[in-house]
Design a protein around this motif. Structure first.
Motif, mmCIF file in Angstrom:
data_model
loop_
_atom_site.group_PDB
_atom_site.id
_atom_site.type_symbol
_atom_site.label_atom_id
_atom_site.label_comp_id
_atom_site.label_asym_id
_atom_site.label_seq_id
_atom_site.Cartn_x
_atom_site.Cartn_y
_atom_site.Cartn_z
ATOM 1 N N LEU A 78 0.823 -1.202 0.000
ATOM 2 C CA LEU A 78 0.000 0.000 0.000
ATOM 3 C C LEU A 78 0.863 1.261 0.000
ATOM 4 O O LEU A 78 1.961 1.287 0.549
ATOM 5 C CB LEU A 78 -0.920 0.009 1.225
ATOM 6 N N GLN A 80 0.728 5.047 1.258
ATOM 7 C CA GLN A 80 0.092 6.066 2.099
ATOM 8 C C GLN A 80 0.510 7.426 1.561
ATOM 9 O O GLN A 80 1.669 7.805 1.634
ATOM 10 C CB GLN A 80 0.546 5.888 3.556
ATOM 11 N N SER A 81 -0.441 8.162 1.008
ATOM 12 C CA SER A 81 -0.096 9.403 0.311
ATOM 13 C C SER A 81 -0.125 10.656 1.169
ATOM 14 O O SER A 81 0.303 11.719 0.705
ATOM 15 C CB SER A 81 -1.025 9.605 -0.900
ATOM 16 N N VAL A 121 1.845 -0.933 4.562
ATOM 17 C CA VAL A 121 2.300 0.254 3.826
ATOM 18 C C VAL A 121 3.772 0.078 3.458
ATOM 19 O O VAL A 121 4.627 -0.069 4.328
ATOM 20 C CB VAL A 121 2.114 1.537 4.654
ATOM 21 N N PHE A 318 -5.403 7.681 -2.066
ATOM 22 C CA PHE A 318 -5.662 7.368 -0.660
ATOM 23 C C PHE A 318 -4.658 8.051 0.267
ATOM 24 O O PHE A 318 -3.449 8.010 0.050
ATOM 25 C CB PHE A 318 -5.572 5.850 -0.491
ATOM 26 N N ILE A 332 -6.365 2.199 8.167
ATOM 27 C CA ILE A 332 -6.401 2.073 6.711
ATOM 28 C C ILE A 332 -7.828 1.828 6.212
ATOM 29 O O ILE A 332 -8.347 2.565 5.381
ATOM 30 C CB ILE A 332 -5.500 0.909 6.233
ATOM 31 N N ALA A 355 -4.796 3.193 -3.389
ATOM 32 C CA ALA A 355 -3.663 3.061 -2.473
ATOM 33 C C ALA A 355 -2.530 2.247 -3.096
ATOM 34 O O ALA A 355 -1.594 1.858 -2.399
ATOM 35 C CB ALA A 355 -4.111 2.400 -1.171
#
Length: 408
Positions: A78, A80-81, A121, A318, A332, A355
């Motif tokens: 994933l 994580q932005s 992540v 995301f 999440i 994501a």
């Protein structure tokens, strides 16, 4: 490209944290994130830090006995932005930003990197809390401490006395803005972040132009905290590359986002978490804030612009704003679930892509990560259950591989 940060030239005899990327054969349901592709009885083979092959287990023949039965689902790591490694989700933001000693901030970054890995992540975009993310990036890159791949802004840049000035770099006037950007470049930032608004617009036109021009001259993208229509329209017109949070928007602004191909990173998790009485009580959220958050979550009109933007083709990535009150770094599923509920994402797979491959494309990393395809870096996670049937299963992470190194 800007000159590399000085630490990049340090000689390293051997990383302190040294996990090798070996050969691994994972068996289970495979979500490649290439469109809606699902391989119900599939495999993903990892070797030397990359994905060697993806396919059906029936094609493995006798090699199947060498595989690890995950008993669940295999998908890309994933991304994580929008997060803040030095914020813990527990303490008051302003208080910890102003009072945490650098050593405590470092421990928070380290602990939160582990939490992120356990949450699946493998790439984390840190949007600032003073300069801590620059050192977290160095710790991971030099093998000092395990963590996800980090994309960092250094210090977010604000006008003097601007929004969250207590954790950002303040500047006034075009020349100071340029210097602020150059300081982040020297520190090794991957992007520049500006706080373009709070209740009102911030930065003069000249200041904003200086930040954007200086960042782009150095080859770095600029992202902007922008939470209402006038702010979003202004920063997009000015030439930024991404919008953080987003908010109410007119059709004119949506059309401008589409025309300029500007993505939005949504961050619903603070509202979602703080609107739940049991969570609010556990985290010390006052009753007035709980009532406010419940009203905001229930206000469908508040999100019509984001839904319309998504339907118009604006890329939505995301992000949870993790580290914010009641939003720890493993929150999440609530964000993904709310995206589906609103209609910002049409279903669970669409949300999962927000994501994975969607942000990979935004950050020009889609040739390396974001999907499970042969030749890409082996950023791979496994989860128990099937997140396509229940998005909450995304939280049941059993293994996390970063470039083929098993870190969970």
């Amino acid at each position: 490209m800007p000159e590399q940060a000085p630490w990049r030239f340090q000689k390293i005899t051997k990383p302190m944290f040294d996990v090798k990327a070996g050969h691994v054969l994972l068996l289970g349901r495979v979500l490649t994130c290439v469109g809606d592709e699902v391989i119900e009885h599939g495999f993903v083979e990892l070797e030397a830090g990359k994905i060697k092959a993806v396919g059906k287990t029936a094609d493995l023949g006798s090699r199947r006995t060498d595989g690890i039965e995950t008993g669940g689902t295999i998908l890309p790591g994933l991304i994580q932005s929008h997060g803040h490694l030095a914020w813990d989700g527990i303490h008051d933001l302003a208080a910890q930003s102003m009072n945490d000693e650098p050593e405590i901030s470092a421990y928070k970054c380290a602990g939160n990197m582990l939490i992120n890995l356990r949450a699946g992540v493998t790439t984390f975009r840190d949007l600032g809390m003073k300069r801590t993310n620059l050192f977290a990036k160095r710790a991971v890159a030099q093998g000092i401490f395990p963590g996800p791949r980090l994309l960092v802004c250094g210090e977010a840049i604000v006008q003097t006395g601007g929004h969250t000035y207590w954790c950002c770099l303040e500047a006034s006037g075009p020349d100071e803005m340029r210097k602020a950007v150059r300081n982040q470049v020297r520190g090794g930032a991957d992007l520049i972040k500006i706080m373009a608004c709070h209740d009102k617009l911030e930065f003069t036109d000249e200041e904003m132009h200086a930040v954007i021009d200086e960042a782009h001259r150095n080859g770095l993208p600029v992202t902007a905290h922008a939470t209402f229509n006038e702010a979003i329209e202004r920063v997009v017109e000015a030439g930024i590359d991404c919008v953080e949070h987003g908010g109410r928007m007119t059709q004119q602004t949506i059309d401008l986002l589409v025309k300029k191909n500007i993505p939005i990173v949504t961050t619903f998790a603070p509202l979602v978490q703080q609107s739940q009485p049991e969570i609010a009580k556990a985290y010390g959220i006052p009753d007035w804030k709980l009532a406010e958050r419940q009203k905001m979550v229930a206000d469908k009109g508040r999100y019509e612009g984001l839904v319309a933007a998504a339907k118009a083709g604006v890329a939505i990535a995301f992000g949870t704003d993790c580290g914010s009150p009641a939003v720890q770094h493993d929150v999440i599923a609530p964000e993904l679930g709310f995206m589906i509920k609103l209609g910002v994402k049409r279903d669970a797979y669409d949300a999962i892509r927000s994501a994975t491959i969607v942000p990979a494309g935004i950050y020009k990393l889609d040739s390396k990560i974001g999907t499970l395809e042969a030749g890409k870096l082996a950023d791979v996670i496994t989860v128990a259950g099937n997140p396509l049937e229940d998005i909450n299963d995304i939280a049941k992470v059993t293994m996390t591989f970063c470039e083929g190194r098993r870190l969970v």
